[in-house]
Design an enzyme around this catalytic site. Structure first.
Site, PDB file in Angstrom:
ATOM      1  CD  GLN A  78      -3.397  -4.240   6.560  1.00 36.87           C
ATOM      2  OE1 GLN A  78      -3.333  -3.267   5.828  1.00 36.87           O
ATOM      3  NE2 GLN A  78      -3.939  -5.387   6.157  1.00 36.87           N
ATOM      4  CG  ASP A 116      -9.930  -0.043   4.804  1.00 41.62           C
ATOM      5  OD1 ASP A 116      -9.639  -0.345   3.639  1.00 41.62           O
ATOM      6  OD2 ASP A 116      -9.210  -0.298   5.780  1.00 41.62           O
ATOM      7  CE  LYS A 135      -3.839  -2.393   2.138  1.00 40.27           C
ATOM      8  NZ  LYS A 135      -4.542  -2.842   3.334  1.00 40.27           N
TER       9      LYS A 135
END
Ligand code: NAD
Length: 299
Positions: A99, A122, A55
């Site tokens: 994460q 997200d 990422k």
């Protein structure tokens, strides 16, 4: 019958990188700022370390600033909530990526809930999930299903009235995928591990999205000739005691003889999750700075 077109997710990711790079440079010219993503990692989960490195690498490639905040697994939930709170209130941070999975004992929902919804790249915060399910404009939607839809757009001209079957109903993939297809005008059937006659429900579909986490679940005789297949599954052969590498939820070698188009694993859906993390970071930046998005670029 001709073999299926292989939908090239690596090429699509490169194209999205170019699009985001152009938008980020325009935004910098307009506002003097660049989107800035904070990536929070707690614990030493080996897969998470790889995902985070990828990422950060992709952010750098397109000109998005990023910073990694790494903590050991003994960080307390209260400390993590305080870190999230600081990032949520930091005007120089436009996106927060937490994460997952978090170490055992932490309440994932509580921590996600603590993220400023405007920075929730997200799309997991209940407010964003609700806005997305309600079909509101500029909602931050989960990344993987957005990537799947973009892959589908490469081979499907008109979604209206098509029958789609989505295998799997998680909040991260299956449920938002079904919603996105519904928003395109498809009639959607969602199936899960308790569903009856999954084969029949797949055989009736023009589009199948497989997101079950079950290796080679979808067989050639589950697929209507000419259907389009998106394979989200990531199943590690090592976990199955069958060597190394990964396979999807679709029996690719057999299904490609029946379908009209299919994504490979790897090289299909996988890269798009990060593509749409980049896109969501730009959207979050625009929302926070009240910048009208460039509709031409879909950002
Ligand atoms: P999950 O475990 O949260 O949900 C799985 C869903 O599939 C559940 O709804 C379950 O009922 C259903 N299911 C399981 N076995 C089934 C079966 N045999 N038949 C029908 N339904 C079944 O998983 P998830 O987070 O949604 O992920 C699904 C898969 O997608 C996993 O392999 C995961 O690694 C992969 N994934 C890939 C990406 C990517 O970027 N490519 C991103 C997220 C998830």
């Amino acid at each position: 019958m001709q073999e299926a077109r292989i939908i090239d997710g690596v090429a699509l990711a490169a194209q999205i990188d170019e699009e985001v790079t152009a938008v980020v440079s325009q935004l910098e010219e307009k506002s003097g700022k660049r989107p800035h993503l904070a990536v929070v990692v707690v614990g030493e989960d080996p897969a998470s370390q790889i995902y985070v490195a990828n990422k950060v690498r992709r952010c750098k490639k397109v000109g998005i600033d990023s910073k990694e905040l790494r903590y050991s697994a003994d960080l307390s939930e209260a400390e993590l909530l305080s870190i999230i709170d600081d990032l949520s209130n930091d005007d120089d941070i436009h996106g927060i990526l937490l994460q997952l999975p978090l170490p055992k004992g932490m309440d994932t929902h509580k921590v996600i809930h603590a993220i400023n919804p405007a920075k929730d790249v997200d799309g997991f915060h209940p407010l964003n999930f609700g806005r997305f399910m309600a079909g509101l404009d500029h909602a931050l939607a989960p990344c993987t299903p957005q990537g799947c839809l973009r892959l589908l757009r490469m081979v499907v001209d008109d979604f209206e009235g098509k029958d789609a079957t989505v295998i799997g109903c998680s909040n991260i993939v299956g449920k938002p995928m079904a919603e996105l297809l519904l928003q395109q005008g498809c009639s959607v059937t969602s199936v899960h591990h308790l569903s009856r006659d999954i084969e029949g429900k797949c055989r009736a579909a023009d589009i199948i999205v497989a997101a079950a986490g079950s290796p080679h679940l979808v067989k050639a005789d589950w697929v209507k000739p000419g259907a389009v297949i998106i394979d989200v599954g990531i199943n590690r052969l090592r976990d199955l005691g069958k060597g190394s590498g990964i396979v999807g939820d679709v029996d690719f070698d057999e299904v490609k003889k029946v379908a009209s188009a299919i994504t490979p694993v790897p090289g299909g859906v996988g890269p798009q999750t990060i593509s749409y993390l980049l896109v969501n970071t730009v959207r979050a930046f625009n929302n926070q700075l009240d910048i009208v998005p460039d509709e031409k670029l879909g950002l």
